[in-house]
Design a protein around this motif. Structure first.
Motif, PDB file in Angstrom:
ATOM      1  N   GLN A 624       0.830  -1.202   0.000  1.00 22.31           N
ATOM      2  CA  GLN A 624       0.000   0.000   0.000  1.00 22.31           C
ATOM      3  C   GLN A 624       0.864   1.251   0.000  1.00 22.31           C
ATOM      4  O   GLN A 624       0.554   2.250  -0.648  1.00 22.31           O
ATOM      5  N   LYS A 652      -7.693  -4.566  -2.242  1.00 21.73           N
ATOM      6  CA  LYS A 652      -9.004  -4.740  -1.598  1.00 21.73           C
ATOM      7  C   LYS A 652      -9.314  -6.223  -1.417  1.00 21.73           C
ATOM      8  O   LYS A 652      -9.801  -6.647  -0.358  1.00 21.73           O
ATOM      9  N   ILE A 683     -10.225  -0.060   7.216  1.00 24.73           N
ATOM     10  CA  ILE A 683      -9.536  -0.484   5.981  1.00 24.73           C
ATOM     11  C   ILE A 683     -10.540  -0.636   4.845  1.00 24.73           C
ATOM     12  O   ILE A 683     -10.344  -0.107   3.735  1.00 24.73           O
ATOM     13  N   ASN A 686     -12.128   2.879   3.847  1.00 19.07           N
ATOM     14  CA  ASN A 686     -11.206   3.755   3.115  1.00 19.07           C
ATOM     15  C   ASN A 686     -10.794   3.150   1.780  1.00 19.07           C
ATOM     16  O   ASN A 686     -10.488   3.885   0.832  1.00 19.07           O
ATOM     17  N   THR A 687     -10.781   1.823   1.682  1.00 14.45           N
ATOM     18  CA  THR A 687     -10.485   1.191   0.381  1.00 14.45           C
ATOM     19  C   THR A 687     -11.582   1.527  -0.627  1.00 14.45           C
ATOM     20  O   THR A 687     -11.299   1.857  -1.793  1.00 14.45           O
ATOM     21  N   GLN A 706      -5.674   6.218   1.139  1.00 15.58           N
ATOM     22  CA  GLN A 706      -4.619   5.200   1.199  1.00 15.58           C
ATOM     23  C   GLN A 706      -3.767   5.345   2.461  1.00 15.58           C
ATOM     24  O   GLN A 706      -3.336   4.354   3.043  1.00 15.58           O
ATOM     25  N   ILE A 709      -5.608   3.832   5.198  1.00 20.07           N
ATOM     26  CA  ILE A 709      -5.516   2.367   5.112  1.00 20.07           C
ATOM     27  C   ILE A 709      -4.224   1.893   5.763  1.00 20.07           C
ATOM     28  O   ILE A 709      -4.209   0.942   6.557  1.00 20.07           O
TER      29      ILE A 709
END
Length: 929
Positions: A624, A652, A683, A686-687, A706, A709
């Motif tokens: 990431q 994802k 996670i 926000n993804t 990101q 994340i």
């Protein structure tokens, strides 16, 4: 004329005859004279002449007459007259009458009554409390003797002075009495009678109501009322044991004084009894009651008791049965809550879809939102009931038996999971949703509902996890209880076997006791079957050993012993009983061994899975981070931009795998913090936002998502690392030492890590850190393997550093148990290792990291040297005397004040996570250095 001085009258033709026996009357009383006329001629009227007065007699018949002298004051002369003829003179004698002129009764009441004394005049009827002292003062006239006659006795009184008599008596019971007078002439014809009504001091009264605490076996509340006719002196609560650990005992009652208002004849009292203070155990029985005393100052205080009650503490079997019922209800409620959470999740999804196609909210939409609010409140109420029920179950189960130390920590962690089911944020979300309904703001309503969906999803996961962990805890507790019950039953069986040798023991009685033990073993067999069922209910059930053969052998031995006792064969029955007891002990050990092996295997598997998951999280974080850096300067028209979105979508999918793995692991490992679901939700959320922003070519917003994340992933990695440390520490604490030392100081050291080996491995890791730092400065990718980059190498180094730190902690626990620090400050070395580990995870290998590595090696070298010297014989050294300088008291006060100020500055808010607490501690440690 021969007798010229004598009067001669014409002879009367009749005579006067007074027929009274005596002409005597009591002074001041009436007297009637009876006259009879006799002769040839009887007069028609007869008169009496008294002094100068003449009165006619009343005629009864032709010859009989009578007359009554009224209130005769003294001696009276009189004669009778008829037809001019006179009788001889008569004298009516008046004798003095003995009479009471006046009298008083002085009443002296008992002092404890607090009643004022009284004097009663000219009446002898009394109404007095028991114990009253009465004094009679009687004034008389013409009296030489006076008597008082009671029901049981008569008293002749002596004259005190001037015709006055005195008599004293203490009145204890009701009676009657009479007073009579007399003199030398006569006794009083009629005595004066009176009654004495004595009011006895009544026994005190007591009424008690009790209320048992619904949340605890050992808390009882009492409310009562005490009263007495003249007051109370003492009130006590008393209890005594009837049975201790199943055996009857005869003990003295223990008393506890209870305060009340002694100035009142009636008062209310309250009392709280906590049986936890009397060392109550399962199966004990206590008798308890209240006792009150009055203030009787005459006969002594009298007491009265309340109704005596018996408190029977549940036996271990009853506790197990109740615990099973409570756990069943709790699991049912949790399953229903999970179902409600899923239904609510579906309702939120459906409403969200409906709102997407509408500009404004109509009546149906508001009704749906209202229904969702109602469902959410029901779910919230259900979860609160689960929390209260779990807390109540734990409290009741631990009151009458000490919790197992190994299970106590797990119970505490499970309790924390229950407490965190319904977070304050969720409740706040409910309030905001209600406000949204009033404002009818579609946009805000959708945002709130979206967040609500995520919160309910977290709640569903948390409920599912808590339910699974609760089932595991229930299984472990059941296995432990079954093993303990087997051991206790084996002891009872051995005791019964010894009774066969006692003289006078009856076979029939021994047979009945054996029959009871057989029933207890049948219950244990049911518990073993229940263990197998509970294992099958687990999501990750394990293979359980079959103990049917052992159970059948024990049952057979016990049944044979019962049969032989019925036949009077005590010797043979004793042998069978001994064999049954031995086999029960063996079965108990097998169950314990199975539980121990199961826990060790499960812990090892879970730790391996946690390490693998930790590596995957680190790899995900690095990937990431790489994607974040690449998106920093890319142009939205660059063909590579589409690849970025595809890689983000791939991450994802990877996050979904991590989520499933973490959720499955959290259902087995209770040490994993409950906040992992929040991080996973961050996670996923926000993804989704990052993908949407990348699609809309909003790169800055996508990069912010990101970054969030990465933060959530790093937080997860830190949580897992802390959970792994906690598991390793618990395993090292629970791991028994197999070595025994008969001669202290001469035995072999315990197997485990040593400072020398740790130093060697830390040196190798330090060399790898230097190489990694150089490669990172040159911009190279360590490892040289395509597609992997730095992630695998860094993850491997972090895992190595973690393993070394855990080994050092274990060494610290083994060698520095006495807190003397013979091998140095190993805890400080472990903290420096943890800092290096964090630098590796965050890819921050700097000069500070290398310098810290050198300090670790230096400290380890000192520990290695101390470890070698410890094996050598220590000799005493003499030291010369030195002057001791004492610090002035004022400076000591200043130092204490300074320390308090530093401690205040170092205080860390409890809301900080472990990661930030460690950062604050490190900051202050660096200041000290």
């Amino acid at each position: 004329m021969l007798e010229h001085g004598k009067s001669f009258s014409k002879p009367a033709p009749f005579s006067f005859q007074v027929t009274n026996d005596k002409l005597q009357v009591v002074q001041f009383e009436d007297f009637t004279i009876d006259v009879k006329m006799d002769g040839k001629e009887i007069p028609a009227e007869v008169f009496v002449e008294v002094g100068n007065n003449t009165f006619r007699l009343e005629k009864e018949n032709l010859t009989d007459f009578h007359y009554t002298f009224r209130n005769v004051q003294g001696n009276t002369d009189f004669r009778l007259v008829a037809d001019g003829f006179f009788s001889d003179d008569f004298l009516l004698n008046a004798v003095p009458n003995p009479v009471m002129v006046d009298f008083t009764v002085e009443l002296d009441y008992p002092a404890y009554l607090g009643r004022k004394n009284e004097v009663i005049k000219n009446t002898g009827d009394l109404l007095v409390p028991a114990g009253t002292r009465a004094t009679w003062n009687i004034g008389t006239q013409n009296t030489s003797e006076l008597r008082i006659r009671f029901t049981d006795s008569t008293y002749a009184l002596r004259e005190a002075e001037n015709n006055r008599y005195t008599f004293k008596r203490r009145l204890q019971s009701s009676s009657s009495y009479a007073i009579s007078t007399g003199n030398k002439f006569l006794q009083s014809k009629d005595s004066v009678a009176y009654t004495i009504n004595v009011i006895p001091d009544q026994y005190p009264l007591i009424e008690v109501e009790e209320q048992k605490d619904s949340a605890s076996y050992q808390r009882i509340y009492f409310r009562g009322m005490v009263q007495d006719d003249y007051g109370l002196s003492k009130l006590q609560f008393r209890y005594r044991f009837l049975k201790r650990e199943g055996e009857s005992v005869n003990e003295e009652a223990i008393a506890a004084a209870i305060s009340f208002n002694k100035g009142l004849s009636q008062d209310q009292f309250f009392h709280f009894w906590d049986l936890g203070a009397v060392s109550l155990k399962a199966g004990d029985e206590l008798e308890y009651y209240f006792e009150v005393w009055d203030n009787d100052g005459v006969q002594g205080p009298k007491s009265a008791r309340s109704v005596s009650n018996v408190f029977k503490a549940p036996s271990l079997q009853e506790l197990a049965k109740e615990n099973k019922s409570q756990n069943k209800a709790l699991k049912k409620n949790m399953s229903e809550s999970i179902k409600k959470a899923k239904e609510l999740q579906k309702a939120l999804n459906d409403l969200h879809k409906d709102l997407l196609n509408k500009k404004n909210l109509d009546y149906e939409d508001r009704k749906k939102v209202s229904d969702i609010l109602k469902q959410q409140k029901e779910l919230e109420k259900k979860v609160e009931e689960i929390q209260k029920q779990q807390s109540l179950n734990k409290q009741q189960q631990n009151e009458l038996r000490a919790p197992d130390p190994q299970l106590a920590e797990k119970q505490k962690q499970l309790e924390e999971l229950f407490e965190k089911l319904m977070t304050p944020e969720m409740k706040k979300m409910m309030e905001e949703l209600e406000k949204m309904m009033a404002q009818i703001d579609k946009q805000k309503l959708q945002e709130t509902m979206e967040q609500m969906k995520l919160d309910n999803k977290d709640l569903e996961k948390q409920l599912d996890r808590t339910l699974e962990l609760f089932k595991q805890m229930e299984l472990e507790q059941k296995m432990k209880e079954t093993a303990e019950n087997l051991e206790k039953l084996a002891e009872d069986q051995e005791k019964l076997a010894e009774k066969n040798d006692e003289k006078g023991s009856e076979s029939e009685k021994l047979k009945e006791e054996q029959k009871e033990l057989n029933k207890e073993f049948e219950d244990i067999k049911k518990n073993i079957d229940d263990i197998e069922k509970k294992n099958e209910e687990l999501e990750y059930s394990e293979e359980m050993k079959d103990f049917d053969k052992e159970q059948e052998e024990i049952s057979e031995e016990m049944e044979k012993s019962e049969q032989e006792l019925s036949q009077g064969q005590k010797k043979s029955a004793k042998k069978k009983q001994k064999q049954a007891a031995e086999k029960m002990k063996e079965l108990s050990q097998k169950i314990k061994q199975q539980q121990k092996e199961k826990e060790e295997e499960q812990n090892e598997e879970d730790m391996q899975a946690m390490r693998a998951l930790l590596e995957n999280l680190l790899r995900f974080s690095f990937d990431q981070e790489k994607l974040l850096e690449e998106a920093k300067g890319i142009d939205i028209n660059n063909p590579r931009y589409l690849k970025l979105a595809q890689e983000q979508r791939k991450l994802k999918d990877d996050a979904k795998v991590l989520e499933d793995s973490l959720l499955a692991l959290s259902k087995r490992v209770i040490q994993i913090a409950s906040s992992v679901n929040e991080q996973i939700t961050d996670i996923n959320n926000n993804t989704e936002k990052a993908l949407a922003n990348l699609q809309d070519r909003q790169v800055p917003q996508a990069r912010a998502n990101q970054q969030f994340i990465m933060t959530a992933v790093n937080n997860l990695a830190l949580m897992l690392s802390e959970s792994l440390d906690q598991m390793q520490q618990q395993m090292s604490q629970n791991m028994p030492s197999n070595s025994s030392c008969k001669k202290p100081g001469q035995g072999k050291p315990k197997p485990g890590p040593n400072a020398g080996d740790i130093k060697k491995m830390q040196e190798k890791l330090g060399q790898q850190l230097k190489e990694m730092k150089e490669k990172m400065q040159q911009g190279q990718k360590p490892g040289g393997k395509p597609g992997q980059g730095m992630s695998e190498e860094l993850a491997r180094m972090a895992a190595q550093q973690e393993a070394l730190r855990n080994a050092l902690n274990q060494l610290n626990q083994q060698e520095n148990k006495d807190a003397q620090g013979k091998l140095g400050d190993l805890g400080k070395i472990a903290e420096q290792m943890e800092q290096n580990e964090k630098d590796i995870v965050n890819k921050r290998i700097t000069e500070i990291t290398i310098k810290r590595q050198q300090e670790i090696l230096t400290r380890l070298l000192e520990s290695e040297k101390a470890e070698r010297e410890r094996e050598q014989e220590e000799r005493r050294e003499s030291n010369e005397a030195r002057d001791i300088y004492r610090t002035p008291p004022q400076f000591e006060d200043f130092k204490k004040l300074k320390i308090r100020e530093n401690e205040l500055l170092k205080s860390i808010p409890p809301g900080f996570s472990t990661f930030y607490k460690n950062l604050v501690n490190t900051y202050f440690q660096n200041l000290q250095n």
